[in-house]
Design a protein around this motif. Structure first.
Motif, PDB file in Angstrom:
ATOM      1  N   PHE A 194      82.569  63.618  40.807  1.00 25.98           N
ATOM      2  CA  PHE A 194      83.438  64.345  41.699  1.00 25.98           C
ATOM      3  C   PHE A 194      82.725  65.568  42.269  1.00 25.98           C
ATOM      4  N   SER A 195      83.106  65.933  43.464  1.00 26.68           N
ATOM      5  CA  SER A 195      82.425  67.036  44.148  1.00 26.68           C
ATOM      6  C   SER A 195      82.541  68.346  43.387  1.00 26.68           C
ATOM      7  N   SER A 196      83.534  68.461  42.539  1.00 28.15           N
ATOM      8  CA  SER A 196      83.734  69.700  41.784  1.00 28.15           C
ATOM      9  C   SER A 196      82.861  69.767  40.533  1.00 28.15           C
ATOM     10  N   ALA A 197      82.168  68.696  40.214  1.00 24.42           N
ATOM     11  CA  ALA A 197      81.333  68.676  39.006  1.00 24.42           C
ATOM     12  C   ALA A 197      80.174  69.659  39.140  1.00 24.42           C
ATOM     13  N   VAL A 198      79.724  70.127  38.002  1.00 25.82           N
ATOM     14  CA  VAL A 198      78.584  71.033  37.946  1.00 25.82           C
ATOM     15  C   VAL A 198      77.470  70.345  37.170  1.00 25.82           C
ATOM     16  N   MET A 199      76.287  70.375  37.704  1.00 25.97           N
ATOM     17  CA  MET A 199      75.117  69.789  37.040  1.00 25.97           C
ATOM     18  C   MET A 199      74.211  70.924  36.577  1.00 25.97           C
TER      19      MET A 199
ATOM     20  N   ALA B 218      58.614  72.684  27.155  1.00 25.75           N
ATOM     21  CA  ALA B 218      59.877  72.412  26.471  1.00 25.75           C
ATOM     22  C   ALA B 218      60.347  71.015  26.835  1.00 25.75           C
ATOM     23  N   THR B 219      61.386  70.578  26.170  1.00 27.94           N
ATOM     24  CA  THR B 219      62.098  69.384  26.604  1.00 27.94           C
ATOM     25  C   THR B 219      63.205  69.831  27.534  1.00 27.94           C
ATOM     26  N   TYR B 220      63.240  69.245  28.699  1.00 21.92           N
ATOM     27  CA  TYR B 220      64.205  69.632  29.720  1.00 21.92           C
ATOM     28  C   TYR B 220      65.339  68.610  29.760  1.00 21.92           C
ATOM     29  N   TYR B 221      66.546  69.145  29.797  1.00 18.04           N
ATOM     30  CA  TYR B 221      67.737  68.317  29.802  1.00 18.04           C
ATOM     31  C   TYR B 221      68.590  68.600  31.027  1.00 18.04           C
ATOM     32  N   CYS B 222      69.216  67.562  31.535  1.00 20.80           N
ATOM     33  CA  CYS B 222      70.249  67.772  32.532  1.00 20.80           C
ATOM     34  C   CYS B 222      71.587  67.459  31.882  1.00 20.80           C
ATOM     35  N   ALA B 223      72.609  68.074  32.413  1.00 18.14           N
ATOM     36  CA  ALA B 223      73.933  67.923  31.819  1.00 18.14           C
ATOM     37  C   ALA B 223      74.998  68.070  32.889  1.00 18.14           C
ATOM     38  N   ARG B 224      76.143  67.518  32.593  1.00 16.60           N
ATOM     39  CA  ARG B 224      77.246  67.595  33.530  1.00 16.60           C
ATOM     40  C   ARG B 224      78.392  68.381  32.913  1.00 16.60           C
ATOM     41  N   GLY B 225      78.967  69.262  33.733  1.00 19.55           N
ATOM     42  CA  GLY B 225      80.105  70.043  33.293  1.00 19.55           C
ATOM     43  C   GLY B 225      81.151  70.101  34.379  1.00 19.55           C
ATOM     44  N   THR B 226      82.196  70.837  34.109  1.00 17.16           N
ATOM     45  CA  THR B 226      83.277  70.943  35.077  1.00 17.16           C
ATOM     46  C   THR B 226      83.394  72.325  35.704  1.00 17.16           C
ATOM     47  N   SER B 227      82.667  73.282  35.169  1.00 14.98           N
ATOM     48  CA  SER B 227      82.723  74.627  35.740  1.00 14.98           C
ATOM     49  C   SER B 227      81.385  75.315  35.544  1.00 14.98           C
ATOM     50  N   PRO B 228      81.022  76.204  36.447  1.00 14.93           N
ATOM     51  CA  PRO B 228      79.735  76.902  36.323  1.00 14.93           C
ATOM     52  C   PRO B 228      79.684  77.720  35.036  1.00 14.93           C
TER      53      PRO B 228
ATOM     54  N   GLN C 118      71.905  75.732  37.453  1.00 19.89           N
ATOM     55  CA  GLN C 118      72.977  74.766  37.686  1.00 19.89           C
ATOM     56  C   GLN C 118      73.249  74.662  39.177  1.00 19.89           C
ATOM     57  N   THR C 119      73.872  73.582  39.547  1.00 17.62           N
ATOM     58  CA  THR C 119      74.315  73.417  40.912  1.00 17.62           C
ATOM     59  C   THR C 119      75.626  72.653  40.904  1.00 17.62           C
ATOM     60  N   SER C 120      76.503  73.002  41.839  1.00 11.18           N
ATOM     61  CA  SER C 120      77.715  72.214  41.983  1.00 11.18           C
ATOM     62  C   SER C 120      77.364  70.941  42.739  1.00 11.18           C
ATOM     63  N   TRP C 121      78.072  69.885  42.447  1.00 12.30           N
ATOM     64  CA  TRP C 121      77.736  68.609  43.072  1.00 12.30           C
ATOM     65  C   TRP C 121      77.946  68.659  44.584  1.00 12.30           C
ATOM     66  N   ASN C 122      78.846  69.512  45.047  1.00  5.69           N
ATOM     67  CA  ASN C 122      79.045  69.622  46.487  1.00  5.69           C
ATOM     68  C   ASN C 122      78.013  70.532  47.142  1.00  5.69           C
ATOM     69  N   GLY C 123      77.133  71.109  46.340  1.00  7.35           N
ATOM     70  CA  GLY C 123      76.043  71.901  46.887  1.00  7.35           C
ATOM     71  C   GLY C 123      76.403  73.312  47.287  1.00  7.35           C
ATOM     72  N   ARG C 124      77.636  73.715  47.049  1.00  5.16           N
ATOM     73  CA  ARG C 124      78.071  75.034  47.508  1.00  5.16           C
ATOM     74  C   ARG C 124      77.592  76.154  46.611  1.00  5.16           C
ATOM     75  N   LEU C 125      77.281  75.837  45.385  1.00  3.46           N
ATOM     76  CA  LEU C 125      76.890  76.882  44.444  1.00  3.46           C
ATOM     77  C   LEU C 125      75.682  76.427  43.654  1.00  3.46           C
ATOM     78  N   THR C 126      74.623  77.172  43.758  1.00  2.00           N
ATOM     79  CA  THR C 126      73.427  76.912  42.974  1.00  2.00           C
ATOM     80  C   THR C 126      72.988  78.220  42.338  1.00  2.00           C
TER      81      THR C 126
END
Length: 121
Positions: free
Chosen positions: A28-33, A91-101, A49-57
């Motif tokens: 969803f566009s509101s997701a945060v990566m 380091a070991t780099y991880y990506c993750a998904r969240g719902t808020s920054p 982090q970045t929001s999936w809609n690209g509005r916030l990085t």
């Protein structure tokens, strides 16, 4: 949704590297990566982090100017471009998904398996 991080490797100080985080399924566009990194014996460190809609990085202050986060929604992929790498970036780099920054790992509920980045001096 599953996350698959890739692109790590062994590089020399000063080199650049781009990590990818491919997501399966609908996001969803509101997701945060988020991107995190971790050395053995240390706590997981927030990178940015970045929001999936690209509005916030957002990037952690110490990484601004060297790291960039971007995403390609058509490919369901988030990228972490790292320039001027230093040995302390190892380091070991991880990506993750969240719902808020958020900068805390506990706020993210879906994690990739991690990709190792080693920077030699």
């Amino acid at each position: 949704v599953q996350l698959q991080a890739s692109g790590g490797g062994l590089v020399q100080a000063g080199d650049s590297l781009t990590l990818s985080c491919a997501a399966s399924g609908r996001i969803f566009s509101s997701a945060v990566m988020g991107w995190f990194r971790q050395d053995p014996g240390k706590e997981r460190e927030f990178v940015g982090q970045t929001s999936w809609n690209g509005r916030l990085t957002y990037l952690e202050e110490s990484m601004k100017g060297r790291f960039t986060i971007s995403r390609d929604s058509a490919k369901n992929t988030v990228y972490l471009l790292m320039n001027s790498l230093k040995p302390e970036d190892t380091a070991t780099y991880y990506c993750a998904r969240g719902t808020s920054p958020d900068y805390t790992p506990g706020s993210y509920y879906s994690w990739g398996q991690g990709t190792q980045v080693t920077v030699s001096s």
